[in-house]
Scaffold this motif. Structure first.
Motif, PDB file in Angstrom:
ATOM      1  N   THR A  26     -74.764 -26.790  -3.682  1.00  0.00           N
ATOM      2  CA  THR A  26     -75.015 -25.446  -4.209  1.00  0.00           C
ATOM      3  C   THR A  26     -73.886 -25.058  -5.151  1.00  0.00           C
ATOM      4  N   ALA A  31     -73.588 -20.828   3.540  1.00  0.00           N
ATOM      5  CA  ALA A  31     -74.602 -21.859   3.291  1.00  0.00           C
ATOM      6  C   ALA A  31     -74.215 -23.175   3.945  1.00  0.00           C
ATOM      7  N   ILE A  86     -83.217 -24.089   3.987  1.00  0.00           N
ATOM      8  CA  ILE A  86     -82.991 -22.820   3.286  1.00  0.00           C
ATOM      9  C   ILE A  86     -84.133 -21.851   3.570  1.00  0.00           C
ATOM     10  N   ASN A  91     -82.268 -18.945   5.431  1.00  0.00           N
ATOM     11  CA  ASN A  91     -81.685 -18.077   4.407  1.00  0.00           C
ATOM     12  C   ASN A  91     -82.198 -16.627   4.469  1.00  0.00           C
ATOM     13  N   THR A 127     -75.288 -19.570  -4.918  1.00  0.00           N
ATOM     14  CA  THR A 127     -74.833 -18.813  -3.748  1.00  0.00           C
ATOM     15  C   THR A 127     -74.209 -17.478  -4.133  1.00  0.00           C
ATOM     16  N   VAL A 133     -77.981 -18.145  -0.167  1.00  0.00           N
ATOM     17  CA  VAL A 133     -78.499 -18.734  -1.408  1.00  0.00           C
ATOM     18  C   VAL A 133     -79.396 -17.695  -2.061  1.00  0.00           C
TER      19      VAL A 133
END
Length: 468
Positions: A79, A163, A35, A39, A124, A45
């Motif tokens: 998630t 994700a 992540i 990300n 998310t 996220v």
């Protein structure tokens, strides 16, 4: 090995944790590292729960050492979407005004994840009010499709789909009222299950009123994942009982074995507007199913357009009463434009006409049930077009009307209440493409079996590193 665990499926991780070959802490740390790495580019996220997740992982490892029976997701990182209640987190639903709506209780899905020993690593993104097939809002920003930033990641569970595709957790929670699990799965090249209404309990304790009737009938919670086996595991955990939802049904996850050969209705172009790449994906899935012993026939289920238009007629007219005023007051510019176009698309109905619509739904449902008695599996498009250019719903009215028309196979299913699974078949022009597998009520197992055949041939290369 720790650095590679983010690439593993949930079922492989769960088995390795159960056998003490890896720890939940190592699996969770690997996903948290992933992540942190990707990300910032994808923005899937929007709330990372690192400390809480590592603490939960340590608890999961302690349970493993105790030698007790474990669930299919014990110790596995997952998630949760920001539009459901998770204790101690804001249920923002992508809306600036809701940034401080902190949940004091878990919704049933989160509670069932925790009971199963799954570890929630983050929350998310979704469009404002979870009401677009694109994922962008003024509070959390835009989520990008890992296959290319020019394409939508889908919506409303676009953060969940992106994700999973990018390796930020093997399983993501999503919800689907008008395609919000199946379309992001399609756009991001992963699998997504819309369960039968009543299969997975739902209730947001922070809600100040009950959900409207169409949401009670059509909105569901379900998993997105990179494998059908992971969808099976996700459903098994999410479908646990919860007394807060009076519509929950204690139906078995496996139904009676179907007599073979199982007949499949292949609807390559159910409305007459499917892109060549979409038709090719449907027919490829049909060939693979035929090779596996299914009896495949190219035939379209009845009244697809009528069912999709009924979704708009019933849902949008109810939204005029409860959702449109909220979007006018609290929504961002893109959500307001989106709701304007959906309201323009649907006819304005009187209360008597709405009741007639619910009556007509029974007629369409009867025809589909008779069709499913002959063809227990239906394969049709998720969308009639390849994943849209991002923010296409912000363009001129004719473009948006064509966009909505292209989602008729997506919308017909929630209008009727059947389970449906989006499974990728490969890439077309660099974009993911896939098919929708539909079966009778509470026969998710039939969807899984057919989708597993398709999956074996498709072999999508996820998780992937985000592409520009």
């Amino acid at each position: 090995m720790h650095n590679e665990l983010w690439q593993w499926t949930a079922t492989d991780l769960a088995q390795a944790i159960r056998e003490r070959r890896v720890s939940s802490r190592d699996a969770v740390q690997s996903v948290l590292d992933r992540i942190a790495a990707v990300n910032p580019v994808v923005n899937a996220v929007v709330e990372v729960l690192a400390d809480e997740a590592l603490s939960a992982a340590d608890q999961a490892d302690a349970v493993v050492k105790a030698g007790v029976a474990l669930s299919p997701l014990h110790g596995v990182p997952v998630t949760v979407k920001v539009n459901v209640d998770q204790r101690g987190c804001a249920t923002t639903n992508g809306v600036v005004a809701f940034r401080d709506v902190i949940a004091s209780e878990d919704c049933p899905t989160v509670a069932n994840f925790r009971k199963a020993g799954a570890v929630i690593v983050g929350r998310t993104n979704t469009p404002a009010f979870s009401h677009r097939w694109f994922t962008d809002n003024e509070l959390h920003g835009a989520t990008r499709n890992p296959w290319g930033t020019q394409w939508t990641p889908g919506g409303s569970s676009g953060g969940a789909g992106a994700a999973v595709a990018a390796g930020m957790g093997p399983i993501a929670h999503g919800n689907d009222f008008g395609g919000s699990i199946r379309y992001p799965a399609y756009a991001c090249g992963v699998a997504g299950l819309r369960p039968t209404p009543g299969r997975v309990a739902h209730f947001n304790p922070s809600a100040t009123s009950e959900r409207p009737i169409t949401a009670q009938m059509m909105s569901v919670q379900g998993p997105l994942a990179r494998s059908i086996a992971d969808l099976r595991a996700g459903l098994a955990v999410m479908a646990g009982p919860d007394a807060r939802d009076g519509n929950w049904v204690p139906a078995p996850l496996e139904g009676p074995r179907l007599a073979g050969p199982v007949r499949v209705a292949l609807a390559a172009d159910p409305v007459g507007d499917a892109a060549p790449e979409v038709r090719a994906a449907i027919r490829a899935a049909g060939r693979w199913l035929a090779e596996a012993g299914y009896a495949v026939e190219e035939v379209t289920p009845p009244r697809v357009v009528e069912a999709a238009d009924l979704w708009h007629a019933l849902v949008v007219n109810e939204e005029r009463r409860f959702l449109e005023p909220l979007i006018r007051k609290y929504g961002d510019a893109k959500s307001r434009r989106n709701v304007d176009d959906h309201i323009a698309y649907a006819p304005r109905l009187t209360s008597d006409e709405i009741l007639v619509g619910f009556e007509r739904r029974q007629s369409i449902l009867r025809d589909w049930n008779l069709f499913l008695a002959r063809y227990p599996v239906i394969v049709l498009p998720v969308s009639h077009q390849l994943p849209f250019r991002d923010n296409l719903d912000q363009e001129d009215g004719n473009t948006v009307r064509a966009l909505i028309d292209a989602q008729r196979s997506l919308l017909a299913i929630p209008a009727l209440g059947f389970p449906a699974l989006s499974v990728p078949t490969g890439l077309a022009d660099g974009r993911p493409v896939g098919v929708q597998v539909v079966a009778g009520r509470f026969r998710e197992d039939v969807c899984f079996a057919a989708a597993e055949v398709i999956e074996r041939h498709a072999a999508m290369p996820t998780p992937i590193d985000p592409r520009p």
